[in-house]
Motif scaffolding. Structure first.
Motif, mmCIF file in Angstrom:
data_model
loop_
_atom_site.group_PDB
_atom_site.id
_atom_site.type_symbol
_atom_site.label_atom_id
_atom_site.label_comp_id
_atom_site.label_asym_id
_atom_site.label_seq_id
_atom_site.Cartn_x
_atom_site.Cartn_y
_atom_site.Cartn_z
ATOM 1 N N TYR A 42 1.488 -1.440 0.207
ATOM 2 C CA TYR A 42 0.084 -0.364 -0.035
ATOM 3 C C TYR A 42 0.483 1.515 -0.309
ATOM 4 N N ASN A 43 1.928 1.395 0.790
ATOM 5 C CA ASN A 43 2.434 2.654 0.933
ATOM 6 C C ASN A 43 3.329 2.638 -0.562
ATOM 7 N N ASP A 44 3.858 1.607 -1.236
ATOM 8 C CA ASP A 44 4.834 1.918 -2.953
ATOM 9 C C ASP A 44 3.698 2.722 -3.046
ATOM 10 N N SER A 45 2.264 1.402 -3.450
ATOM 11 C CA SER A 45 1.457 2.711 -4.409
ATOM 12 C C SER A 45 1.173 3.774 -3.939
ATOM 13 N N LEU A 46 0.835 4.483 -2.880
ATOM 14 C CA LEU A 46 0.856 6.209 -2.687
ATOM 15 C C LEU A 46 2.455 6.270 -2.810
ATOM 16 N N LYS A 47 3.638 6.152 -2.484
ATOM 17 C CA LYS A 47 4.611 6.523 -2.733
ATOM 18 C C LYS A 47 4.595 6.738 -4.720
ATOM 19 N N LYS A 48 4.529 5.944 -5.420
ATOM 20 C CA LYS A 48 4.315 5.847 -7.046
ATOM 21 C C LYS A 48 3.244 6.993 -7.817
ATOM 22 N N THR A 49 2.221 6.886 -7.287
ATOM 23 C CA THR A 49 1.203 7.534 -7.279
ATOM 24 C C THR A 49 1.517 9.168 -7.683
ATOM 25 N N TYR A 50 1.946 9.297 -6.121
ATOM 26 C CA TYR A 50 1.635 11.389 -5.648
ATOM 27 C C TYR A 50 2.690 10.999 -6.486
ATOM 28 N N PHE A 51 3.901 10.269 -6.494
ATOM 29 C CA PHE A 51 5.236 10.790 -7.181
ATOM 30 C C PHE A 51 4.967 11.257 -8.613
ATOM 31 N N GLU A 52 4.293 10.195 -9.329
ATOM 32 C CA GLU A 52 3.652 10.126 -10.526
ATOM 33 C C GLU A 52 2.528 11.350 -10.728
ATOM 34 N N ASN A 53 1.901 11.694 -9.858
ATOM 35 C CA ASN A 53 0.586 12.582 -9.934
ATOM 36 C C ASN A 53 1.787 14.235 -9.847
ATOM 37 N N LEU A 54 2.656 13.983 -9.440
ATOM 38 C CA LEU A 54 3.501 15.338 -9.186
ATOM 39 C C LEU A 54 4.241 15.827 -10.528
ATOM 40 N N MET A 55 5.339 15.166 -10.938
ATOM 41 C CA MET A 55 5.361 14.610 -12.278
ATOM 42 C C MET A 55 4.376 14.851 -13.416
ATOM 43 N N HIS A 56 3.085 14.603 -13.459
ATOM 44 C CA HIS A 56 2.050 15.345 -14.530
ATOM 45 C C HIS A 56 1.808 17.048 -14.027
ATOM 46 N N PHE A 57 1.668 16.690 -13.031
ATOM 47 C CA PHE A 57 1.619 18.367 -12.889
ATOM 48 C C PHE A 57 2.624 19.559 -13.705
ATOM 49 N N LEU A 58 4.237 18.760 -13.065
ATOM 50 C CA LEU A 58 5.137 19.637 -13.266
ATOM 51 C C LEU A 58 5.418 19.574 -14.905
ATOM 52 N N GLY A 59 4.853 18.291 -15.095
ATOM 53 C CA GLY A 59 4.444 18.505 -16.919
ATOM 54 C C GLY A 59 3.783 19.410 -17.493
ATOM 55 N N VAL A 60 2.501 18.939 -17.165
ATOM 56 C CA VAL A 60 1.378 20.625 -17.857
ATOM 57 C C VAL A 60 1.926 21.477 -16.953
ATOM 58 N N PHE A 61 2.283 22.205 -15.908
ATOM 59 C CA PHE A 61 3.130 23.423 -15.981
ATOM 60 C C PHE A 61 4.103 23.623 -16.655
ATOM 61 N N SER A 62 5.222 23.134 -17.243
ATOM 62 C CA SER A 62 5.740 23.352 -18.271
ATOM 63 C C SER A 62 5.500 23.016 -19.183
ATOM 64 N N LEU A 63 4.133 22.969 -20.119
ATOM 65 C CA LEU A 63 3.705 23.090 -20.844
ATOM 66 C C LEU A 63 3.014 24.518 -21.656
ATOM 67 N N VAL A 64 2.291 24.647 -20.183
ATOM 68 C CA VAL A 64 1.596 26.004 -20.085
ATOM 69 C C VAL A 64 3.274 27.036 -20.626
ATOM 70 N N LEU A 65 4.006 26.988 -19.495
ATOM 71 C CA LEU A 65 5.291 27.641 -19.214
ATOM 72 C C LEU A 65 5.812 28.108 -20.958
ATOM 73 N N GLY A 66 5.698 26.972 -21.056
ATOM 74 C CA GLY A 66 6.789 26.414 -22.948
ATOM 75 C C GLY A 66 5.689 26.962 -23.332
ATOM 76 N N ILE A 67 4.898 27.474 -23.937
ATOM 77 C CA ILE A 67 3.813 28.135 -25.043
ATOM 78 C C ILE A 67 4.019 29.622 -24.545
ATOM 79 N N ILE A 68 3.992 29.440 -23.193
ATOM 80 C CA ILE A 68 3.652 31.240 -22.950
ATOM 81 C C ILE A 68 5.047 32.091 -23.781
#
Length: 89
Positions: A42-68
């Protein structure tokens, strides 16, 4: 200066696209034959999904920033400042 903005914008967009690919591949590789994600614990699933969701957020942020950044490079930062000064209340 414009060429540097174009390069920064394109690099940010490329990082965003690669991040989305990386995250999708990790999720795909965790799936079993029934299509359900498998984790060691369970802890492994929490860590991996949290990290991947953080990377997803940073990816969307970098996409928007790149377009700007690309828009600033195309239209010019000076034109933007001039437009802001004429539209102040």
């Amino acid at each position: 200066m414009k060429i540097i903005l174009y390069i920064i914008g394109l690099v940010l967009i490329a990082l965003s696209v690669y991040g989305r690919y990386w995250r999708g591949r990790r999720i795909f590789e965790r799936r079993n034959i029934a299509g359900i994600q498998e984790f060691k614990s369970y802890n492994d699933s929490l860590k991996k999904t949290y990290f991947e969701n953080l990377m997803h957020f940073l990816g969307v942020f970098s996409l928007v920033l790149g377009i700007i950044v690309l828009l600033f490079a195309y239209f010019g930062y000076d034109d933007f400042l001039q437009w802001m000064q004429t539209h102040q209340h």
